[in-house]
Enzyme design. Structure first.
Site, PDB file in Angstrom:
ATOM      1  CE1 TYR A   1      -3.235   2.986   0.537  1.00 57.79           C
ATOM      2  CE2 TYR A   1      -1.758   3.596   2.328  1.00 57.79           C
ATOM      3  CZ  TYR A   1      -2.788   3.914   1.458  1.00 57.79           C
ATOM      4  OH  TYR A   1      -3.350   5.160   1.509  1.00 57.79           O
TER       5      TYR A   1
ATOM      6  CG  HIS B   1      -2.560  14.524  -1.019  1.00 54.02           C
ATOM      7  ND1 HIS B   1      -2.772  13.911  -2.222  1.00 54.02           N
ATOM      8  CD2 HIS B   1      -2.960  13.635  -0.077  1.00 54.02           C
ATOM      9  CE1 HIS B   1      -3.268  12.700  -2.026  1.00 54.02           C
ATOM     10  NE2 HIS B   1      -3.406  12.513  -0.740  1.00 54.02           N
TER      11      HIS B   1
ATOM     12  CG  ASN C   1      -0.058   8.775   5.878  1.00 57.51           C
ATOM     13  OD1 ASN C   1      -0.017   7.572   5.823  1.00 57.51           O
ATOM     14  ND2 ASN C   1      -1.168   9.409   6.172  1.00 57.51           N
TER      15      ASN C   1
ATOM     16  CE1 TYR D   1     -17.664  30.984  45.999  1.00 60.45           C
ATOM     17  CE2 TYR D   1     -18.560  30.021  43.990  1.00 60.45           C
ATOM     18  CZ  TYR D   1     -18.598  30.172  45.369  1.00 60.45           C
ATOM     19  OH  TYR D   1     -19.551  29.521  46.091  1.00 60.45           O
TER      20      TYR D   1
ATOM     21  NE  ARG E   1     -14.679  32.891  48.668  1.00 64.60           N
ATOM     22  CZ  ARG E   1     -15.605  31.995  49.008  1.00 64.60           C
ATOM     23  NH1 ARG E   1     -15.243  30.835  49.506  1.00 64.60           N
ATOM     24  NH2 ARG E   1     -16.883  32.286  48.868  1.00 64.60           N
TER      25      ARG E   1
ATOM     26  CG  PHE F   1      -2.726   7.728   9.320  1.00 66.34           C
ATOM     27  CD1 PHE F   1      -4.087   7.874   9.553  1.00 66.34           C
ATOM     28  CD2 PHE F   1      -2.303   6.608   8.622  1.00 66.34           C
ATOM     29  CE1 PHE F   1      -5.003   6.944   9.102  1.00 66.34           C
ATOM     30  CE2 PHE F   1      -3.219   5.671   8.162  1.00 66.34           C
ATOM     31  CZ  PHE F   1      -4.576   5.845   8.409  1.00 66.34           C
TER      32      PHE F   1
ATOM     33  CD  GLU G   1      -8.272   8.472   3.746  1.00 67.60           C
ATOM     34  OE1 GLU G   1      -8.565   9.688   3.843  1.00 67.60           O
ATOM     35  OE2 GLU G   1      -7.316   8.060   3.075  1.00 67.60           O
TER      36      GLU G   1
END
Length: 495
Positions: free
Chosen positions: A56, A86, A198, A280, A283, A329, A413
């Protein structure tokens, strides 16, 4: 001080990264790391030549195209096409300092010798890092799985002589910068484009940047809160060891002790108090600031694990004769913690704005809006509005993007982390929190002047003297934006 950092098998810490970036250190590979990179590449070439099955991303297409085999003659073109296709970054550009951290973290991951890259490719990334030749990267485009594909593609385009860089203060096409240096574009070989793209370095580098900033802001919040407590005529008892040891969270104890340290020797704090307790926002500083410290400590451990990991795919194990396509990844391990840290950082700003509101409220002997002649002057009325607006924006950014997933690559994916959006909004919240703290300091210093001739602790009086060199006391209304920005700059440059 050593001006060079050597990447080796030793873990790199966030403190190391801060030191490298802050002091502009050069970075080199150790002989051990060079050997790991070279050995893995040699093994991969041999594995491809004898493989009887598709590998792959090495001899196949990517994502849902994983079933399409690629001929040996096209393996280099496959990797080049991957980087080009990409490179889909959008929106605002990423801070060059964060891009430098991305480059450093990518080199660290590749140097572990399980990615199959060429040594020359890693060395070119380092050459660019050391020469401050910073790729132009965009904030939008990554799903946080399969890694940070789009931003890492934009980061790696200059290796091929494509894309843009910022170099010597000028934004230019990368080919011009490479020609000026006498560098030839890198010719990617099998698996390399995938190894470069990746990974989780966009996410993790934003997290590193945020952690570095929040370490400083956490300490500043304690110091600023201490001054606000003193000028509000607050009580020190909630910061004692006994009451905080009764609930001994580490951050709570550290905050309480920091406040006592900053207020040691303060005549105002030692004076008799008419009231029996404080709001608050004063403190409960040990509990709120402390919870943020504990969140920061946890997220630091997670991110340090990440930057010392192999996060590309497939992962190569030469000694075991093993090439595994898996999911290292995926950004979920850091997306969840980044969303958590975003909430913690926003809370540091949230409680700060509440202390600012108390300081201008006309309570405990301080004039309304911290001005001697209110009515004619609005004084510090509107800086609190600004702080409230910023806090509101941070609250809106706290929605966890890691709880969403939009499938991609034709369903291959089918679950992604959205951690890149967790990362960018975390950094935006950090910026917001810094501004809110700067506004609180702006108000607290004004309140201290209005308490004169009373004095706070020696530590805080010395801080006051430095602050007043950059931000003046205000007797009458003036334009506030430049003074707020001066207060922000004071926090960045004086601590």
């Amino acid at each position: 001080m050593n001006s060079t950092y050597v990447i080796s098998s030793q873990e790199i810490t966030i403190s190391d990264i801060a030191d490298i970036i802050d002091h502009h250190k050069r970075v080199t590979l150790s002989p051990e790391s060079e050997q790991l990179i070279t050995h893995c590449r040699r093994y991969l070439d041999e594995a491809i030549s004898r493989a009887g099955r598709p590998l792959y991303g090495i001899t196949t297409g990517f994502g849902s195209l994983c079933n399409i085999s690629i001929s040996a003659d096209d393996l280099s073109k496959l990797q080049e096409n991957l980087v080009k296709s990409h490179s889909c970054g959008c929106g605002d550009t990423v801070d060059p300092e964060i891009v430098k951290i991305m480059m450093l973290n990518k080199v660290k991951s590749l140097a572990l010798g399980k990615s199959g890259v060429q040594l020359v490719t890693v060395q070119r990334l380092l050459d660019m890092f050391n020469d401050d030749m910073i790729p132009v990267v965009y904030q939008q485009g990554s799903l946080g799985a399969s890694g940070d594909l789009a931003p890492l593609a934009n980061m790696c385009l200059p290796l091929l002589g494509l894309g843009e860089v910022v170099w010597k203060g000028k934004r230019m096409v990368a080919s011009e910068a490479l020609e000026a240096k006498g560098w030839q574009p890198i010719r990617l070989v099998s698996k390399e484009g995938l190894a470069l793209l990746n990974g989780t370095q966009f996410m993790s580098s934003h997290a590193v940047w945020a952690i570095i900033r929040l370490r400083r802001l956490s300490a500043l919040a304690d110091k600023i809160g201490s001054l606000s407590l003193d000028v509000f005529d607050g009580r020190i008892e909630p910061f004692g060891d006994e009451v905080n040891m009764a609930r001994p969270h580490p951050g709570q104890l550290a905050t309480a002790r920091a406040v006592r340290h900053y207020l040691e020797g303060s005549p105002m704090m030692a004076a008799h108090k008419q009231h029996v307790q404080d709001p608050y926002s004063f403190r409960c500083m040990p509990q709120v600031h402390g919870a943020m410290k504990d969140a920061l400590s946890y997220v630091t451990r997670v991110i340090e694990t990440e930057v010392n990991s192999v996060t590309d795919n497939p992962t190569i194990f030469p000694e075991e004769d093993l090439i595994v396509s898996a999911g290292n990844f995926h950004g979920e391990p850091i997306a969840l913690p980044m969303d958590y840290l975003a909430i913690a950082a926003a809370e540091l700003g949230n409680i700060s704005e509440r202390r600012t509101y108390r300081l201008i409220s006309g309570a405990r002997g301080l004039p309304s809006f911290l001005v001697a002649n209110p009515g004619l002057n609005s004084g510090f009325m509107i800086p609190q509005y600004a702080a409230a607006s910023i806090v509101n924006q941070s609250k809106g950014l706290c929605w966890p993007t890691s709880c969403d997933s939009i499938p991609s690559s034709q369903g291959q994916e089918d679950h992604v982390s959205m951690g890149a959006n967790s990362a960018t909004k975390l950094c935006r919240i950090v910026d917001n929190t810094e501004r809110v703290l700067a506004i609180e300091l702006f108000n607290a210093m004004q309140a201290l002047d209005l308490r004169r001739p009373a004095r706070t602790s020696p530590l805080l009086e010395e801080w006051y003297s430095r602050y007043r060199l950059e931000v003046p006391y205000l007797e009458n209304d003036t334009v506030m934006s430049p003074l707020i920005e001066a207060s922000v700059n004071f926090l960045r440059t004086n601590e």
